[in-house]
Design a protein around this motif. Structure first.
Motif, PDB file in Angstrom:
ATOM      1  N   VAL A 239      -8.393 -26.667  43.165  1.00 18.09           N
ATOM      2  CA  VAL A 239      -7.021 -26.160  43.157  1.00 18.09           C
ATOM      3  C   VAL A 239      -6.034 -27.318  43.072  1.00 18.09           C
ATOM      4  CG1 VAL A 239      -5.273 -24.910  44.471  1.00 18.09           C
ATOM      5  CG2 VAL A 239      -7.614 -24.045  44.392  1.00 18.09           C
ATOM      6  N   THR A 240      -6.251 -28.340  43.890  1.00 21.22           N
ATOM      7  CA  THR A 240      -5.363 -29.504  43.865  1.00 21.22           C
ATOM      8  C   THR A 240      -5.441 -30.207  42.518  1.00 21.22           C
ATOM      9  OG1 THR A 240      -5.714 -29.805  46.240  1.00 21.22           O
ATOM     10  CG2 THR A 240      -4.767 -31.659  45.047  1.00 21.22           C
ATOM     11  N   GLY A 241      -6.656 -30.324  41.994  1.00 19.20           N
ATOM     12  CA  GLY A 241      -6.816 -30.950  40.688  1.00 19.20           C
ATOM     13  C   GLY A 241      -6.106 -30.179  39.592  1.00 19.20           C
ATOM     14  N   GLY A 242      -6.229 -28.853  39.614  1.00 23.85           N
ATOM     15  CA  GLY A 242      -5.559 -28.028  38.621  1.00 23.85           C
ATOM     16  C   GLY A 242      -4.050 -28.127  38.715  1.00 23.85           C
ATOM     17  N   ASN A 243      -3.539 -28.149  39.936  1.00 27.25           N
ATOM     18  CA  ASN A 243      -2.099 -28.274  40.120  1.00 27.25           C
ATOM     19  C   ASN A 243      -1.590 -29.646  39.674  1.00 27.25           C
ATOM     20  OD1 ASN A 243      -1.888 -25.671  41.128  1.00 27.25           O
ATOM     21  ND2 ASN A 243      -2.124 -26.316  43.258  1.00 27.25           N
ATOM     22  N   ALA A 244      -2.437 -30.664  39.800  1.00 29.76           N
ATOM     23  CA  ALA A 244      -2.043 -32.015  39.382  1.00 29.76           C
ATOM     24  C   ALA A 244      -1.805 -32.072  37.876  1.00 29.76           C
ATOM     25  CB  ALA A 244      -3.105 -33.021  39.795  1.00 29.76           C
ATOM     26  N   VAL A 245      -2.575 -31.306  37.125  1.00 27.86           N
ATOM     27  CA  VAL A 245      -2.384 -31.255  35.668  1.00 27.86           C
ATOM     28  C   VAL A 245      -0.975 -30.781  35.344  1.00 27.86           C
ATOM     29  CG1 VAL A 245      -3.102 -30.116  33.543  1.00 27.86           C
ATOM     30  CG2 VAL A 245      -4.818 -30.873  35.190  1.00 27.86           C
ATOM     31  N   TYR A 277     -18.335 -42.110  37.401  1.00 28.97           N
ATOM     32  CA  TYR A 277     -17.622 -40.953  37.916  1.00 28.97           C
ATOM     33  C   TYR A 277     -17.829 -40.801  39.425  1.00 28.97           C
ATOM     34  CZ  TYR A 277     -16.732 -39.231  33.161  1.00 28.97           C
ATOM     35  OH  TYR A 277     -16.293 -39.074  31.871  1.00 28.97           O
ATOM     36  N   ASP A 278     -16.822 -40.273  40.079  1.00 24.75           N
ATOM     37  CA  ASP A 278     -16.886 -39.972  41.511  1.00 24.75           C
ATOM     38  C   ASP A 278     -17.613 -38.639  41.666  1.00 24.75           C
ATOM     39  OD1 ASP A 278     -16.515 -39.368  44.156  1.00 24.75           O
ATOM     40  OD2 ASP A 278     -14.346 -39.739  44.174  1.00 24.75           O
ATOM     41  N   ILE A 279     -18.892 -38.691  41.963  1.00 23.07           N
ATOM     42  CA  ILE A 279     -19.690 -37.465  42.013  1.00 23.07           C
ATOM     43  C   ILE A 279     -19.507 -36.691  43.325  1.00 23.07           C
ATOM     44  CG2 ILE A 279     -21.413 -38.325  40.397  1.00 23.07           C
ATOM     45  CD1 ILE A 279     -23.221 -38.921  42.777  1.00 23.07           C
ATOM     46  N   ASP A 280     -18.771 -37.262  44.273  1.00 21.16           N
ATOM     47  CA  ASP A 280     -18.481 -36.536  45.509  1.00 21.16           C
ATOM     48  C   ASP A 280     -17.181 -35.753  45.415  1.00 21.16           C
ATOM     49  OD1 ASP A 280     -20.773 -37.453  46.903  1.00 21.16           O
ATOM     50  OD2 ASP A 280     -19.774 -39.369  47.286  1.00 21.16           O
ATOM     51  N   ALA A 281     -16.363 -36.071  44.430  1.00 21.25           N
ATOM     52  CA  ALA A 281     -15.089 -35.367  44.257  1.00 21.25           C
ATOM     53  C   ALA A 281     -15.328 -33.957  43.747  1.00 21.25           C
ATOM     54  CB  ALA A 281     -14.193 -36.129  43.294  1.00 21.25           C
ATOM     55  N   ALA A 282     -14.499 -33.012  44.198  1.00 20.78           N
ATOM     56  CA  ALA A 282     -14.614 -31.636  43.713  1.00 20.78           C
ATOM     57  C   ALA A 282     -14.169 -31.537  42.264  1.00 20.78           C
ATOM     58  CB  ALA A 282     -13.789 -30.704  44.578  1.00 20.78           C
ATOM     59  N   ALA A 283     -13.273 -32.435  41.856  1.00 24.89           N
ATOM     60  CA  ALA A 283     -12.788 -32.455  40.475  1.00 24.89           C
ATOM     61  C   ALA A 283     -12.272 -33.841  40.146  1.00 24.89           C
ATOM     62  CB  ALA A 283     -11.681 -31.427  40.279  1.00 24.89           C
ATOM     63  N   ILE A 284     -12.403 -34.232  38.889  1.00 24.95           N
ATOM     64  CA  ILE A 284     -11.805 -35.485  38.435  1.00 24.95           C
ATOM     65  C   ILE A 284     -10.947 -35.211  37.204  1.00 24.95           C
ATOM     66  CG2 ILE A 284     -13.680 -36.920  39.328  1.00 24.95           C
ATOM     67  CD1 ILE A 284     -14.615 -37.288  36.414  1.00 24.95           C
ATOM     68  N   LEU A 285      -9.872 -35.975  37.085  1.00 27.05           N
ATOM     69  CA  LEU A 285      -9.018 -35.932  35.913  1.00 27.05           C
ATOM     70  C   LEU A 285      -9.135 -37.246  35.162  1.00 27.05           C
ATOM     71  CD1 LEU A 285      -5.588 -34.363  37.020  1.00 27.05           C
ATOM     72  CD2 LEU A 285      -7.389 -33.303  35.669  1.00 27.05           C
ATOM     73  N   LEU A 286      -9.198 -37.177  33.848  1.00 25.47           N
ATOM     74  CA  LEU A 286      -9.128 -38.352  32.993  1.00 25.47           C
ATOM     75  C   LEU A 286      -7.805 -38.273  32.245  1.00 25.47           C
ATOM     76  CD1 LEU A 286     -12.747 -38.382  31.505  1.00 25.47           C
ATOM     77  CD2 LEU A 286     -11.851 -39.822  33.341  1.00 25.47           C
ATOM     78  N   PHE A 379     -13.029 -29.372  30.502  1.00 27.00           N
ATOM     79  CA  PHE A 379     -12.044 -28.775  29.611  1.00 27.00           C
ATOM     80  C   PHE A 379     -10.869 -29.693  29.326  1.00 27.00           C
ATOM     81  CE2 PHE A 379     -11.681 -27.116  33.920  1.00 27.00           C
ATOM     82  CZ  PHE A 379     -10.360 -27.408  34.279  1.00 27.00           C
ATOM     83  N   HIS A 380     -10.156 -29.303  28.251  1.00 24.86           N
ATOM     84  CA  HIS A 380      -8.929 -29.990  27.862  1.00 24.86           C
ATOM     85  C   HIS A 380      -7.809 -29.461  28.762  1.00 24.86           C
ATOM     86  CE1 HIS A 380     -11.366 -31.145  24.524  1.00 24.86           C
ATOM     87  NE2 HIS A 380     -11.290 -29.989  23.902  1.00 24.86           N
ATOM     88  N   ALA A 381      -7.679 -30.071  29.930  1.00 24.69           N
ATOM     89  CA  ALA A 381      -6.768 -29.534  30.937  1.00 24.69           C
ATOM     90  C   ALA A 381      -5.318 -29.563  30.480  1.00 24.69           C
ATOM     91  CB  ALA A 381      -6.918 -30.335  32.237  1.00 24.69           C
ATOM     92  N   GLY A 382      -4.960 -30.566  29.684  1.00 22.12           N
ATOM     93  CA  GLY A 382      -3.573 -30.714  29.278  1.00 22.12           C
ATOM     94  C   GLY A 382      -3.036 -29.529  28.513  1.00 22.12           C
ATOM     95  N   ASP A 383      -3.868 -28.903  27.679  1.00 23.95           N
ATOM     96  CA  ASP A 383      -3.394 -27.730  26.938  1.00 23.95           C
ATOM     97  C   ASP A 383      -4.103 -26.450  27.376  1.00 23.95           C
ATOM     98  OD1 ASP A 383      -5.845 -28.297  25.852  1.00 23.95           O
ATOM     99  OD2 ASP A 383      -5.217 -28.204  23.762  1.00 23.95           O
ATOM    100  N   GLY A 384      -4.765 -26.506  28.532  1.00 22.95           N
ATOM    101  CA  GLY A 384      -5.349 -25.301  29.114  1.00 22.95           C
ATOM    102  C   GLY A 384      -6.556 -24.750  28.391  1.00 22.95           C
ATOM    103  N   ASN A 385      -7.230 -25.576  27.597  1.00 25.54           N
ATOM    104  CA  ASN A 385      -8.406 -25.122  26.843  1.00 25.54           C
ATOM    105  C   ASN A 385      -9.668 -25.341  27.678  1.00 25.54           C
ATOM    106  OD1 ASN A 385      -9.958 -26.090  23.672  1.00 25.54           O
ATOM    107  ND2 ASN A 385     -10.134 -24.206  24.837  1.00 25.54           N
TER     108      ASN A 385
END
Length: 493
Positions: A239-245, A277-286, A379-385
Motif C-alpha cells: 500500500v505504501t509502495g503504491g501510494n509512493a508512485v 534487490y531488497d528481498i525482505d521488502a514488501a515492495a520495491i520501486l525502480l 508492472f509499469h507503475a508510472g502509467d498503471g500498467n
C-alpha cells in the motif's frame, strides 16, 4: 487449455498448391512438422496447428498471398516474432499464418530527421543498435525487445519500462505502410508531425492484425541521454509502495522509468540475476532519471525526498552504468525468472489509475487466497500498467482453469476501478471474454464497423480482439462479476 481443431488435408493441399504457384518453395510450409513451431505465440496454453505458413521475402509476395487468400476465402493470421502474450498470433485450423520474419531490412536511418525506416521483421533492439553510432535510439523497450519485432510492436501498441516518459509505440511511429486484404497498399501517417485527413495511423496501431499487415514503418528516434541513474526504493507494505508512485507523479516528476515489484517477484528474480534487490521488502520501486548529468542529479535528489516522505524504508542509487543496468536486469527478466519457482505462469496485463494501485494490489492478495494460487506482481507503475504473474502447475488437474479465472477476476477489478483490460499485450484470444465486461453492445458494434471498413470479409485475424454479441451472451450466461451479468439483455435468449 484450448483443444486443437483437426485440419482438412484436402483443403490444405488446395491452399498450399495455390500459394506455391506464385511463391518460391521456401516461402510455403504445409507439412505439420514444419508448421508446428507456429502453433502458438508466447501464450503457450493456447495451441493450434496452422493449415499453412507463409514467409514472404518481399512486399510483392505478401500482396500475392493476400490476393490468393481473399479469392479462396482463407482466413489469415499475421505473425511477427511470436513473442505476444495474448494469443494474437494463434493460428486458425483453416487459415494461413503470414510471418513477416523475412521482411527484416533496415531501409535507412536519418540522423537529421531523427527517424528510421524499417521493415516489420526488424527486431526492436536492432533499431537502437543501428542508430547508436549517431547518438540516437528507439525509446519503446518491451521486455522482449531483444526478440520482438517492430511489426508486432505496431500490432500490439507495445510499451516498455520507459513508456512513462517517452510513450508507447503509437507515440513513436510516424508512418506505416500497410497491405490490405484487397491486395492494395495504404500509407498511413507521414514524415511530418501531422498528416492530412483522418488520423487512421492511431486507429491502425494496436489493431492486432485485424485491419492489414505492416510492410514498412517509420519510427521516431530520440537522442541518447548523456546520463541516467536509477533509484531502488524499498517499502514495508504494498500500500505504501503504491501510494509512493502517485506521490512521485503528483510532485510534477516524470521519471524515465517507474516500475514496481512485490516481494514474491523480487525473491524469484534476485537469485536469477543478482541485481541487489531488497528481498525482505514488501515492495520495491525502480525510478530512473535521465538527461544531462546536472538534470539527473537534480531529479534523483527530488525523487529521493519524495520517496522518503512517502515511507521508503531503504533507498539505493546506481553509481555506475553497470549498476544501473543490473537494477533493470531484474525487472527485464521477471518473466523467465518465474520458472525458478513455478512450473508454469500466466501473465496478465491490465491498466488502472495510479491512485488505485494499492486497492488493486490488496484485491489481488485476496484472490490469491480465494484461488489457492500465488501471484507475483511486476508492472509499469508510472502509467498503471499491471503485469501480475499467476503461478500454477499445468500438470495438476484444474490449476490452469483456476489461473484463468483468477486472471479474469483481475481484469474485472481493473475495469471496476476505472481501468481497462489491457495495456500493451493486446486482447488477442486470451481476453476476448473480458471485452464483454469492459464494453457495451453499442461500443462493440462501433469496433466491428471499423473492422468492416478495412476487411469486409473478416479474413484478417478473425475471432480475435473483438467478441461477437453471441459470444458475450454466452459469456453472460456463465459469469456474474461484481453482481453484474455481462450483456444481460442478450443472455436471456
Amino acid at each position: 487449455m484450448s483443444q486443437p481443431i483437426p485440419i482438412d488435408p484436402v483443403r490444405r493441399q488446395q491452399v498450399a498448391s495455390a500459394l506455391r504457384a506464385v511463391l518460391p518453395e521456401r516461402c510455403v510450409l504445409s507439412d505439420p512438422e514444419d508448421t508446428r513451431p507456429y502453433e502458438c505465440d508466447g501464450l503457450a496454453a493456447y495451441r493450434q496447428l496452422p493449415m499453412v505458413v507463409t514467409l514472404p521475402d518481399s512486399e510483392e509476395q505478401l500482396l500475392a498471398i493476400l490476393n490468393i487468400c481473399r479469392e479462396l476465402k482463407v482466413p489469415i493470421v499475421p505473425r511477427g516474432a511470436g513473442t505476444g502474450l495474448s494469443g494474437g498470433a494463434l493460428p486458425i485450423a483453416d487459415g494461413v499464418v503470414v510471418s513477416t520474419a523475412r521482411l527484416n531490412r533496415i531501409v535507412r536511418v536519418d540522423q537529421y530527421a531523427r527517424t528510421a525506416v524499417v521493415q516489420p521483421g526488424v527486431r526492436n533492439l536492432a533499431i537502437s543498435e543501428a542508430a547508436a553510432p549517431l547518438g540516437l535510439y528507439y525509446a519503446p523497450d518491451p521486455s522482449s525487445q531483444i526478440a520482438c519485432t517492430i511489426g508486432g510492436n505496431v500490432a500490439e501498441n507495445s510499451g516498455g519500462v520507459h513508456c512513462l516518459k517517452y510513450g508507447l509505440t503509437v507515440h513513436n511511429v510516424l508512418r506505416v505502410r500497410v497491405a490490405t486484404i484487397d491486395g492494395e497498399i495504404l500509407e498511413l501517417g507521414g514524415d511530418a508531425l501531422d498528416a492530412p485527413g483522418l488520423d487512421l495511423l492511431a486507429v491502425f496501431i494496436g489493431s492486432e492484425g485485424m485491419l492489414g499487415i505492416v510492410t514498412e514503418v517509420t519510427v521516431r528516434l530520440v537522442p541518447k541521454p548523456q546520463s541516467a541513474r536509477v533509484i531502488m526504493a524499498s517499502f514495508g507494505d504494498v500500500v505504501t509502495g503504491g501510494n509512493a508512485v502517485a506521490s512521485v507523479i503528483a510532485a510534477g516528476i516524470i521519471p524515465a522509468g517507474l516500475e514496481m515489484m512485490d516481494r514474491t517477484s523480487s525473491r524469484m528474480v534476485e537469485p536469477f540475476v543478482k541485481a541487489g534487490y531488497d528481498i525482505d521488502a514488501a515492495a520495491i520501486l525502480l525510478c530512473e532519471a535521465d538527461g544531462t548529468a546536472i538534470e539527473v542529479d537534480e531529479e534523483i535528489e527530488r525523487m529521493t525526498l519524495v520517496l522518503e516522505a512517502a515511507g521508503a524504508i531503504a533507498i539505493s542509487v546506481s553509481q555506475t552504468e553497470a549498476e544501473r543496468m543490473k537494477f533493470w536486469s531484474g525487472r527485464k527478466n521477471a518473466f523467465p525468472a518465474a520458472g525458478r519457482i513455478s512450473p508454469d505462469y500466466y501473465c496478465m496485463d491490465g491498466t488502472i489509475p495510479r491512485k488505485k494501485l494499492a486497492q488493486v494490489l490488496i484485491g489481488i492478495e485476496a484472490m490469491e487466497v480465494q484461488y489457492g494460487l500465488r501471484c507475483a506482481n511486476v508492472f509499469h507503475a508510472g502509467d498503471g500498467n499491471l503485469h501480475p504473474l499467476i503461478l500454477f502447475d499445468a500438470n495438476q488437474p484444474g490449476e490452469f482453469d483456476r489461473a484463468e479465472a483468477f486472471g479474469a477476476d483481475i481484469l474485472a477489478l481493473c475495469v471496476e476501478v476505472g481501468g481497462t483490460i489491457t495495456g500493451e499485450h493486446g486482447v488477442g484470444k486470451e481476453k476476448i471474454n473480458s471485452m464483454c465486461i469492459q464494453f457495451s453492445r453499442a461500443e462493440l458494434d462501433a469496433f466491428f464497423a471499423v473492422k468492416r471498413a478495412f476487411d469486409v470479409a473478416f479474413l484478417l485475424n478473425p475471432d480475435k480482439a473483438i467478441p461477437t454479441l453471441n459470444r458475450c451472451a454466452e459469456f453472460g450466461k456463465m459469469r456474474v462479476s461484481g453482481g453484474v451479468l455481462p450483456f444481460a439483455e442478450l443472455a436471456r435468449f
